[in-house]
Design a protein around this motif. Structure first.
Motif, PDB file in Angstrom:
ATOM      1  N   ASN A 266       0.836  -1.199   0.000  1.00  0.00           N
ATOM      2  CA  ASN A 266       0.000   0.000   0.000  1.00  0.00           C
ATOM      3  C   ASN A 266       0.871   1.250   0.000  1.00  0.00           C
ATOM      4  OD1 ASN A 266       0.514  -1.057   2.797  1.00  0.00           O
ATOM      5  ND2 ASN A 266      -0.392   0.909   3.389  1.00  0.00           N
ATOM      6  N   ALA A 267       0.279   2.364  -0.385  1.00  0.00           N
ATOM      7  CA  ALA A 267       0.976   3.646  -0.346  1.00  0.00           C
ATOM      8  C   ALA A 267       0.787   4.275   1.025  1.00  0.00           C
ATOM      9  CB  ALA A 267       0.434   4.569  -1.431  1.00  0.00           C
ATOM     10  N   PRO A 268       1.746   5.083   1.475  1.00  0.00           N
ATOM     11  CA  PRO A 268       1.583   5.742   2.781  1.00  0.00           C
ATOM     12  C   PRO A 268       0.424   6.724   2.750  1.00  0.00           C
ATOM     13  CG  PRO A 268       3.502   6.592   1.601  1.00  0.00           C
ATOM     14  CD  PRO A 268       3.020   5.423   0.817  1.00  0.00           C
ATOM     15  N   ASP A 269      -0.380   6.698   3.818  1.00  0.00           N
ATOM     16  CA  ASP A 269      -1.527   7.606   3.886  1.00  0.00           C
ATOM     17  C   ASP A 269      -1.694   8.219   5.271  1.00  0.00           C
ATOM     18  OD1 ASP A 269      -2.400   5.463   5.362  1.00  0.00           O
ATOM     19  OD2 ASP A 269      -4.114   4.983   4.084  1.00  0.00           O
ATOM     20  N   GLY A 270      -0.659   8.078   6.113  1.00  0.00           N
ATOM     21  CA  GLY A 270      -0.733   8.633   7.453  1.00  0.00           C
ATOM     22  C   GLY A 270      -1.384   7.719   8.468  1.00  0.00           C
ATOM     23  N   SER A 271      -1.890   6.575   8.019  1.00  0.00           N
ATOM     24  CA  SER A 271      -2.508   5.626   8.946  1.00  0.00           C
ATOM     25  C   SER A 271      -1.452   4.652   9.455  1.00  0.00           C
ATOM     26  CB  SER A 271      -3.637   4.859   8.254  1.00  0.00           C
ATOM     27  OG  SER A 271      -3.111   3.896   7.350  1.00  0.00           O
ATOM     28  N   ASN A 272      -1.874   3.711  10.250  1.00  0.00           N
ATOM     29  CA  ASN A 272      -0.960   2.692  10.782  1.00  0.00           C
ATOM     30  C   ASN A 272      -1.093   1.372  10.037  1.00  0.00           C
ATOM     31  OD1 ASN A 272      -3.511   1.939  11.668  1.00  0.00           O
ATOM     32  ND2 ASN A 272      -2.841   1.374  13.734  1.00  0.00           N
ATOM     33  N   GLN A 273      -1.645   1.417   8.812  1.00  0.00           N
ATOM     34  CA  GLN A 273      -1.926   0.190   8.067  1.00  0.00           C
ATOM     35  C   GLN A 273      -0.746  -0.220   7.183  1.00  0.00           C
ATOM     36  OE1 GLN A 273      -5.033  -1.512   8.526  1.00  0.00           O
ATOM     37  NE2 GLN A 273      -4.959  -0.031  10.203  1.00  0.00           N
ATOM     38  N   ILE A 274      -0.459  -1.508   7.174  1.00  0.00           N
ATOM     39  CA  ILE A 274       0.561  -2.096   6.312  1.00  0.00           C
ATOM     40  C   ILE A 274      -0.061  -3.290   5.597  1.00  0.00           C
ATOM     41  CG2 ILE A 274       2.754  -3.352   6.219  1.00  0.00           C
ATOM     42  CD1 ILE A 274       3.197  -0.472   6.816  1.00  0.00           C
ATOM     43  N   GLU A 275       0.091  -3.338   4.265  1.00  0.00           N
ATOM     44  CA  GLU A 275      -0.391  -4.481   3.489  1.00  0.00           C
ATOM     45  C   GLU A 275       0.797  -5.182   2.847  1.00  0.00           C
ATOM     46  OE1 GLU A 275      -2.962  -5.225  -0.586  1.00  0.00           O
ATOM     47  OE2 GLU A 275      -3.780  -3.821   0.912  1.00  0.00           O
ATOM     48  N   LEU A 276       0.827  -6.496   2.971  1.00  0.00           N
ATOM     49  CA  LEU A 276       1.869  -7.321   2.378  1.00  0.00           C
ATOM     50  C   LEU A 276       1.222  -8.361   1.472  1.00  0.00           C
ATOM     51  CD1 LEU A 276       3.960  -8.105   5.614  1.00  0.00           C
ATOM     52  CD2 LEU A 276       4.221  -6.147   4.075  1.00  0.00           C
ATOM     53  N   HIS A 277       1.891  -8.702   0.359  1.00  0.00           N
ATOM     54  CA  HIS A 277       1.479  -9.815  -0.495  1.00  0.00           C
ATOM     55  C   HIS A 277       2.569 -10.883  -0.374  1.00  0.00           C
ATOM     56  CE1 HIS A 277      -0.823  -6.747  -3.211  1.00  0.00           C
ATOM     57  NE2 HIS A 277      -1.319  -6.833  -2.004  1.00  0.00           N
ATOM     58  N   ILE A 278       2.256 -11.964   0.307  1.00  0.00           N
ATOM     59  CA  ILE A 278       3.266 -12.966   0.632  1.00  0.00           C
ATOM     60  C   ILE A 278       3.021 -14.232  -0.184  1.00  0.00           C
ATOM     61  CG2 ILE A 278       4.239 -14.414   2.455  1.00  0.00           C
ATOM     62  CD1 ILE A 278       3.626 -12.226   4.439  1.00  0.00           C
ATOM     63  N   GLY A 279       3.995 -14.566  -1.011  1.00  0.00           N
ATOM     64  CA  GLY A 279       3.929 -15.784  -1.805  1.00  0.00           C
ATOM     65  C   GLY A 279       4.606 -16.919  -1.066  1.00  0.00           C
ATOM     66  N   ALA A 280       3.846 -17.960  -0.755  1.00  0.00           N
ATOM     67  CA  ALA A 280       4.379 -19.081   0.027  1.00  0.00           C
ATOM     68  C   ALA A 280       3.898 -20.394  -0.575  1.00  0.00           C
ATOM     69  CB  ALA A 280       3.961 -18.969   1.490  1.00  0.00           C
ATOM     70  N   GLY A 281       4.514 -20.773  -1.675  1.00  0.00           N
ATOM     71  CA  GLY A 281       4.177 -22.038  -2.311  1.00  0.00           C
ATOM     72  C   GLY A 281       4.802 -23.217  -1.586  1.00  0.00           C
ATOM     73  N   ALA A 282       4.534 -24.410  -2.081  1.00  0.00           N
ATOM     74  CA  ALA A 282       5.078 -25.631  -1.478  1.00  0.00           C
ATOM     75  C   ALA A 282       6.599 -25.553  -1.441  1.00  0.00           C
ATOM     76  CB  ALA A 282       4.626 -26.856  -2.267  1.00  0.00           C
TER      77      ALA A 282
END
Length: 232
Positions: free
Chosen positions: A53-69
């Motif tokens: 995500n882009a910074p917006d002054g909030s405390n939110q963090i978004e991650l896209h985690i790839g975890a295959g076999a």
């Protein structure tokens, strides 16, 4: 840099192997679009993931985690988040963040889950009211791996200066778009890269080949950004 405890708000499957993780930092966190956080797994074990995500002054963090076999490196992080409901992170880190003081035509190049890095920059870039062109080239093995495809199509409709170019490495018979190596699609579409800023995220091998080929096509290396370039 001190660590920040985060509550795990949600873990949502995006594909068979990629999950969207939403974190709420319990103390203030500062980062720039295109930076990453380190998830702290132990005293000498911290694992980097791009902020989506882009910074917006909030405390939110978004991650896209790839975890295959077989990918314990990422799989253990998801397991700890699921088990404990909170995680410690450090960030933002990285020097390949979005340069917003000298806006140029922009190319974002993503391979696989490297998309999360480019998505953060894209969201920040589209906040700027100008008409300089912005291109996002996203390469995946198959179209089903392009988990934000519809979102990007809608963004393209909303922003006349933005173009999304999906590139599928192993397309089915129905696919009519671009295929093959994602950086080659850029070389085919754009005759001279000299005016552009380019942001790259993906496998080190791809980043290295892209750097060499882009330079041959006129890109000034001071306008090329990617965390991989600190190591290759």
């Amino acid at each position: 840099m001190s660590s920040i405890c985060c509550k795990v708000e949600s873990i949502e499957p995006l594909t068979d192997i990629v999950s969207r993780v939403k974190l709420a930092a319990l103390s203030p966190i500062s980062f720039k679009a295109g930076q990453y956080v380190k998830v702290i797994m132990g005293e000498n074990d911290s694992r980097p993931f791009s902020i989506a995500n882009a910074p917006d002054g909030s405390n939110q963090i978004e991650l896209h985690i790839g975890a295959g076999a077989g990918n314990d490196y990422a799989g253990q992080v998801l397991e700890k988040m699921n088990t404990h409901g909170e995680i410690d992170i450090e960030g933002g880190h990285g020097e390949a963040f979005f340069r917003d003081t000298d806006i140029k035509p922009t190319i974002l190049l993503a391979g696989g889950t490297g998309f999360s890095y480019t998505y953060s920059i894209l969201q920040q870039r589209l906040k700027i009211a100008d008409d300089q062109p912005v291109f996002l080239y996203w390469g995946t093995q198959k179209l089903a791996d392009m988990y934000e495809y519809e979102v990007l199509i809608e963004l393209e409709k909303e922003h006349k200066h933005f173009r999304f170019i999906p590139v599928v490495d192993a397309p089915d018979e129905q696919w009519q778009g671009k295929s093959g190596w994602v950086h080659q699609a850029i070389l085919t579409d754009i005759v001279s890269l000299e005016p552009y800023q380019v942001y790259v995220a993906g496998r080190f091998e791809m980043a290295g080949v892209a750097r060499d080929d882009f330079q041959k096509q006129g890109l000034l290396l001071e306008n090329l950004y990617g965390d991989a370039y600190q190591f290759i």
